[in-house]
Scaffold this active site. Structure first.
Site, short mmCIF file in Angstrom:
data_model
loop_
_atom_site.label_atom_id
_atom_site.label_comp_id
_atom_site.label_asym_id
_atom_site.label_seq_id
_atom_site.Cartn_x
_atom_site.Cartn_y
_atom_site.Cartn_z
N HIS A 59 -1.80 -11.88 -9.09
CA HIS A 59 -1.05 -11.60 -7.95
C HIS A 59 -1.95 -12.30 -6.87
CE1 HIS A 59 1.77 -8.70 -5.43
NE2 HIS A 59 1.31 -9.83 -4.60
N LEU A 62 -1.19 -17.85 -2.04
CA LEU A 62 -1.92 -19.31 -1.54
C LEU A 62 -1.54 -19.87 -0.47
CD1 LEU A 62 -2.74 -20.76 -5.26
CD2 LEU A 62 -4.24 -19.42 -3.67
N ARG A 63 -0.03 -19.63 0.13
CA ARG A 63 0.37 -20.10 1.13
C ARG A 63 0.87 -21.40 1.29
NH1 ARG A 63 1.35 -14.76 2.25
NH2 ARG A 63 -0.44 -13.63 3.29
N ASN A 277 0.59 -4.18 2.98
CA ASN A 277 1.85 -3.41 2.28
C ASN A 277 1.71 -3.45 0.99
OD1 ASN A 277 4.29 -2.53 2.41
ND2 ASN A 277 5.30 -4.36 2.60
N ASP A 304 -4.06 -9.25 -5.06
CA ASP A 304 -2.91 -9.48 -3.88
C ASP A 304 -3.53 -10.27 -2.72
OD1 ASP A 304 -0.65 -9.34 -2.49
OD2 ASP A 304 -0.64 -7.13 -2.31
N HIS A 308 -4.26 -14.23 6.20
CA HIS A 308 -3.83 -14.53 7.38
C HIS A 308 -4.69 -15.00 8.36
CE1 HIS A 308 -0.06 -12.71 6.22
NE2 HIS A 308 -0.61 -11.49 5.73
O1 DOR Z 1 0.28 -6.91 2.84
C1 DOR Z 1 1.01 -7.41 2.02
N1 DOR Z 1 1.06 -9.16 2.29
N2 DOR Z 1 2.14 -7.23 1.16
C2 DOR Z 1 2.85 -8.13 0.47
O2 DOR Z 1 3.66 -7.65 -0.30
C3 DOR Z 1 2.88 -9.51 0.79
C4 DOR Z 1 1.46 -9.92 1.64
C5 DOR Z 1 1.66 -11.24 2.06
O3 DOR Z 1 2.42 -12.31 1.56
O4 DOR Z 1 1.03 -11.50 3.26
#
Ligand code: DOR
Length: 428
Positions: A59, A62-63, A277, A304, A308
């Protein structure tokens, strides 16, 4: 030929570590034995270090395409290798969303070009992640998607989720569920409880996660279909999954390192890097997550990895993007908070970060054996270091662990027999 000499091997199969050399020819492991005399052209001296199967991440984000300012497949796969991940499965919440075969092929092609970690795309369950219209699952599977998920968003409509599970079962595809009731989560920004009250933030209750975990278990149970629950963060979710497993429901699940390494108390100070999240929960939830890892309720640890841009985090807490840049701290957090803390053993960590994720995704990896692909890492478990996000290969510097001291570090990463990280430096 490549030889990794004098290391202590945790091979993902044997219950105990043992001392051995590993000989690699091309992309395959050809010999594992102690005191190999070889004329290999490359020798890695692993004296005093541990040799493990390359980590497998089920999980990550990679954007690319669409959000390359946060991360791209080049920076993301280098970041993965720096964290010891040789195979990673990336989520489809890109722009455009990975909801068709062409995009699945594009991601695989881009990953091959970068020659770092191997990338396995996860495709969307619903078109555009709209939660309403199912994707062409067969086309996605044919193109190479290893699983299906709308991660980042829940599938709120239970009828659609039921249909998705039914179709996916017929195609032998796994659905990975982001469990969040959007109505219950509302516009909360952190865990609902004492800390949200103290800090004056709207909270996200545990129930927002747990009602969806319960729903998905019920749907999977009635259909006898497999389901994988993403980023488990609460005591209640662990208990629901524990009970379901006892009944024989085909449910597997993951947690992420931040859910056993940090709590909602970290939000005090308003560092937006703690915003994720599902949100960081309480010490009691952390204990339950550890217990779930120990007793096998929680099958795997996934990063995860959610990079950002700085501009999306350096804003007031309620406006900040959710997510933690996770590749480059995952192994060290797991080693420090689980193995050093006596929660699980090193072979169990290998199981949860390499062998089981490979099994769940039905991809190669997770074992060091003669004939297997040479995806190998060398780790220095004595190494104590301070996390410094400016050293991350990821474009995402958003980590709440910056400045924290951890133990255990990946020093060499070998993918398909090629040394992609040597002495903590990426070579591609
Ligand atoms: O914190 C999170 N960021 N939770 C998610 O479910 C998606 C993820 C994201 O794509 O930035």
């Amino acid at each position: 030929m490549l030889c990794i000499k004098n290391g202590i091997v945790v091979d993902g199969v044997s219950p105990k570590p043992y001392k051995a050399d590993i000989l690699v020819d091309g992309d395959k492991i050809v010999e594992i034995d102690y005191g190999l005399s070889t004329s290999a052209d490359t020798v890695i001296d692993a004296t005093g270090k541990y040799v493990l199967p390359g980590l497998v991440d089920a999980h990550c984000h990679l954007r690319e395409p669409g959000f390359e300012y946060k991360e791209d497949i080049g920076s993301g796969t280098r970041s993965a290798v720096a964290g010891g991940f040789t195979s990673i499965a990336c989520m489809p919440n890109t722009k455009p969303v990975v909801d068709n075969g062409a995009l699945v092929r594009f991601i695989k092609m881009r990953a091959r070009e970068e020659e770092a970690a191997k990338v396995y795309p996860i495709a969307a369950v619903t078109k555009g992640l709209n939660g309403e219209e199912l994707t062409e699952m067969w086309e996605l599977k044919e193109a190479g998607a290893v699983a299906l998920s709308d991660d980042g968003r829940p599938i709120m409509n239970s009828r659609i989720m039921r249909l998705a599970l039914q179709y996916a079962k017929g195609l032998h595809m796994l659905i990975i569920s982001h469990c969040e009731d959007l109505e219950l989560a509302g516009d909360g920004v952190m865990n609902e409880g004492y800390m949200s009250t103290v800090l004056g933030f709207k909270g996200i209750s545990r129930a927002a996660e747990e009602v969806m975990v319960a729903r998905d278990i019920i749907l999977a149970e009635t259909l006898d279909a497999p389901i994988h629950i993403a980023h488990v963060s609460t005591r209640g979710s662990v208990e629901l999954i524990r009970q379901a497993k006892r009944r024989g429901v085909k449910v597997t699940c993951e947690t992420a390192p931040h859910y056993f390494s940090a709590t909602d108390e970290w939000v005090d100070g308003y560092d937006a890097n703690t915003k994720v999240n599902p949100p960081l929960r309480t010490g009691d939830d952390v204990e339950a997550i550890k217990e779930g890892l120990r007793d096998g309720t929680i099958d795997i640890i996934a990063t995860d990895h959610a990079p950002h841009h700085r501009d999306e985090k350096e804003v007031e807490y309620s406006l900040a993007a959710s997510g933690i840049s996770g590749f480059e701290t995952a192994f060290s957090l797991a080693y420090t908070h689980l193995v050093e803390a006596g929660v699980i053993s090193l072979p169990q960590l290998v199981e949860k970060m390499s062998k089981r994720p490979a099994e769940i995704l039905n991809i190669e990896g997770g074992k060091l054996e003669v004939g297997k692909t040479a995806d190998i890492i060398v780790v220095d478990l004595a190494r104590v270091f301070t996390v410094d996000v400016s050293q991350f290969y990821s474009k995402g510097k958003n980590s709440p662990f910056h400045g924290h001291t951890l133990k255990g570090k990946v020093v060499h990463t070998i993918v398909d027999g090629r040394v992609i990280m040597e002495n903590e430096r990426i070579t591609v």
